[in-house]
Design an enzyme around this catalytic site. Structure first.
Site, PDB file in Angstrom:
ATOM      1  N   GLY A 134       0.735  -1.292   0.019  1.00 26.12           N
ATOM      2  CA  GLY A 134      -0.033   0.114   0.031  1.00 26.12           C
ATOM      3  C   GLY A 134       0.937   1.265  -0.082  1.00 26.12           C
ATOM      4  O   GLY A 134       0.515   2.105  -0.788  1.00 26.12           O
TER       5      GLY A 134
ATOM      6  N   GLN B 199      -7.428  -1.073   3.570  1.00 26.21           N
ATOM      7  CA  GLN B 199      -8.252  -1.584   4.672  1.00 26.21           C
ATOM      8  C   GLN B 199      -9.398  -2.400   4.258  1.00 26.21           C
ATOM      9  O   GLN B 199     -10.199  -3.078   4.882  1.00 26.21           O
ATOM     10  CB  GLN B 199      -8.442  -0.791   5.873  1.00 26.21           C
ATOM     11  CG  GLN B 199      -7.450  -0.319   6.593  1.00 26.21           C
ATOM     12  CD  GLN B 199      -6.793  -1.332   7.440  1.00 26.21           C
ATOM     13  OE1 GLN B 199      -7.450  -2.021   8.113  1.00 26.21           O
ATOM     14  NE2 GLN B 199      -5.601  -1.146   7.747  1.00 26.21           N
TER      15      GLN B 199
ATOM     16  N   SER C 242      -3.111  -3.766  -0.419  1.00 25.79           N
ATOM     17  CA  SER C 242      -1.646  -4.565   0.263  1.00 25.79           C
ATOM     18  C   SER C 242      -2.335  -5.953   0.668  1.00 25.79           C
ATOM     19  O   SER C 242      -3.107  -6.247   1.446  1.00 25.79           O
ATOM     20  CB  SER C 242      -1.333  -3.776   1.317  1.00 25.79           C
ATOM     21  OG  SER C 242      -0.248  -4.374   1.726  1.00 25.79           O
TER      22      SER C 242
ATOM     23  N   HIS D 246      -1.035  -8.298   2.669  1.00 22.62           N
ATOM     24  CA  HIS D 246      -1.273  -8.801   4.082  1.00 22.62           C
ATOM     25  C   HIS D 246      -2.213  -8.344   4.831  1.00 22.62           C
ATOM     26  O   HIS D 246      -2.565  -8.847   6.020  1.00 22.62           O
ATOM     27  CB  HIS D 246       0.166  -8.534   4.684  1.00 22.62           C
ATOM     28  CG  HIS D 246       0.275  -7.308   5.138  1.00 22.62           C
ATOM     29  ND1 HIS D 246       0.132  -6.725   6.499  1.00 22.62           N
ATOM     30  CD2 HIS D 246       0.519  -5.867   4.532  1.00 22.62           C
ATOM     31  CE1 HIS D 246       0.444  -5.235   6.552  1.00 22.62           C
ATOM     32  NE2 HIS D 246       0.610  -4.774   5.384  1.00 22.62           N
TER      33      HIS D 246
ATOM     34  N   THR E 191      12.975  -7.409 -10.608  1.00 19.42           N
ATOM     35  CA  THR E 191      12.436  -8.596 -10.657  1.00 19.42           C
ATOM     36  C   THR E 191      11.191  -9.058  -9.794  1.00 19.42           C
ATOM     37  O   THR E 191      11.351  -8.528  -8.785  1.00 19.42           O
ATOM     38  CB  THR E 191      13.793  -9.634 -10.313  1.00 19.42           C
ATOM     39  OG1 THR E 191      14.856  -9.434 -11.069  1.00 19.42           O
ATOM     40  CG2 THR E 191      13.099 -10.986 -10.265  1.00 19.42           C
TER      41      THR E 191
ATOM     42  N   CYS F 275       0.923   1.432  12.215  1.00 16.59           N
ATOM     43  CA  CYS F 275       1.628   2.525  11.657  1.00 16.59           C
ATOM     44  C   CYS F 275       1.977   3.550  12.809  1.00 16.59           C
ATOM     45  O   CYS F 275       3.155   4.216  12.479  1.00 16.59           O
ATOM     46  CB  CYS F 275       1.093   3.191  10.619  1.00 16.59           C
ATOM     47  SG  CYS F 275       0.592   1.914   9.346  1.00 16.59           S
TER      48      CYS F 275
END
Length: 381
Positions: free
Chosen positions: A72, A180, A200, A202, A238, A326
């Site tokens: 994100g 979220q 994102s 995860h 990569t 965060c």
């Protein structure tokens, strides 16, 4: 600590078994570089493109509109800095809100240092942006509006469709940080006026270090990482084949189970809110009562220090956040809590409990009993 109750899904989610299993071959025998032309590399390339198609299907988008990133924060930085630089001749004004993720806010501050003008919209006490005020701030030099889909701290869902329509009426690009929301809330990009969207893995049962940026067909965006020709020359480096495969599988599973998961999480969320507000003295709910992410609950407790409460809960095996992950390590009240005007005697006692599909009613009952015990002690009652 005899048990662990994980109530911090807004920080990260446990990786789904299906995602882990899908990744395993690309961490071992299928180790090819997707940019090579022999069979091992071509199989890696095929796996990447298969995952791109899966993600696009889950999001109601086209495969060519999905660009892989590290997550994100990278996606947010790419949009804010990339669009600003590309559109500089047309204008240098960006509109965002005071409650965005720091990946947006810090990128905007960086641009202000380069001479760009940024408007940080206030929100009401529920964390909702005023469409009237947004329209008032749009001017000739406005090139981008960025408003998050669902807030990472208080869970409030913004009027994204209305904001997108307003942006299109004025010929302004619209980006939403949906980190979220993706995988937890229905999003069909082909039916929504969204030009750019960040996600994102995860946060929805995928691995860390991988995400994607949706760029609607016809929306130009400059290269962000220069070097090779990966991601149509827009993002060199990569490819993280295993991460991409795991993300695609996780989103596929979460999308197929979304209705069931949402119903479960909403029921637990509402149960937790009702019990805490009625049984824990000095508790205040932050954010919108119902216009919020399915698993998000954010409380402030009067006269309590949130970090002290967090420590006590940890001793009972309960994982939760003071503010958002965060902001961990910061002693000051979060910018989101300040923006919605939480009173001084409540603000330091703010905690976020973010629920997942695997949480149970028994776990919520245990949390409430702990809060009933610890909050009065910490408040000095």
């Amino acid at each position: 600590m005899s048990r662990e109750i994980y109530l911090d899904h807004g920080a990260t989610t446990p990786i789904l078994k299906e995602a882990k299993d899908a990744m395993e071959p690309y961490l071992t025998k299928e180790y090819g570089n997707a940019s090579t032309s022999y069979e091992l590399g071509e199989r890696a390339k095929a796996a990447i493109e298969s995952s791109r198609r899966v993600i696009a299907s889950c999001m109601g988008a086209s495969p060519e509109e999905i660009f892989f990133t590290s997550g994100g924060s990278e996606s947010d930085n790419w949009v804010i800095k990339g669009i600003a630089g590309m559109k500089k001749q047309q204008g240098n004004h960006i509109i965002t809100t005071k409650i965005e993720h720091h990946a947006i806010l810090h990128s905007c501050k960086y641009l202000e240092g380069l001479g760009y003008r940024v408007t940080y919209l206030p929100v009401n006490e529920e964390g909702i942006v005023s469409l009237k005020q947004l329209e008032k701030e749009i001017g000739k030099g406005t090139t981008l509006i960025s408003v998050m889909f669902g807030n990472n701290e208080i869970g409030t869902i913004e009027p994204i469709v209305s904001i997108g329509r307003l942006a299109r009426e004025h010929g302004v690009l619209f980006h939403t940080d949906a980190v979220q929301a993706v995988g937890h809330f229905p999003i069909r990009l082909s039916e929504m006026p969204i030009d750019l969207l960040s996600a994102s893995a995860h946060k929805f049962g995928g691995p860390k270090g991988i995400g994607f940026l949706y760029v609607a067909k016809g929306v130009p965006i400059p290269s962000y990482i220069h070097g090779g020709t990966q991601e149509k020359g827009k993002r060199a480096g990569t490819e993280n084949v295993a991460g991409i495969v795991g993300m695609g599988k996780a989103l596929e599973i979460m999308t197929s189970n979304m209705r069931k998961n949402m119903m479960h999480e909403k029921a637990l969320r509402n149960y937790l809110i009702e019990r805490v507000l009625h049984e824990v003295p000095g508790a205040k709910l932050n954010g919108s009562r119902y216009q919020r992410l399915p698993g998000n609950v954010n409380f402030s407790f009067k006269g309590v220090e949130g970090t002290a409460l967090k420590v006590l809960l940890e001793e009972d095996g309960i994982c939760a956040s003071v503010g958002s992950a965060c902001n961990t390590g910061q002693s000051r009240v979060s910018h989101v809590i300040e923006a919605i005007g939480v009173e001084e005697d409540y603000a330091p006692g703010t905690m976020r409990f973010s629920l997942g599909y695997e949480n149970t009613r028994e776990e919520i009952d245990f949390l409430v009993e702990c809060l009933k015990q610890y909050v009065p002690i910490l408040a000095g009652d």
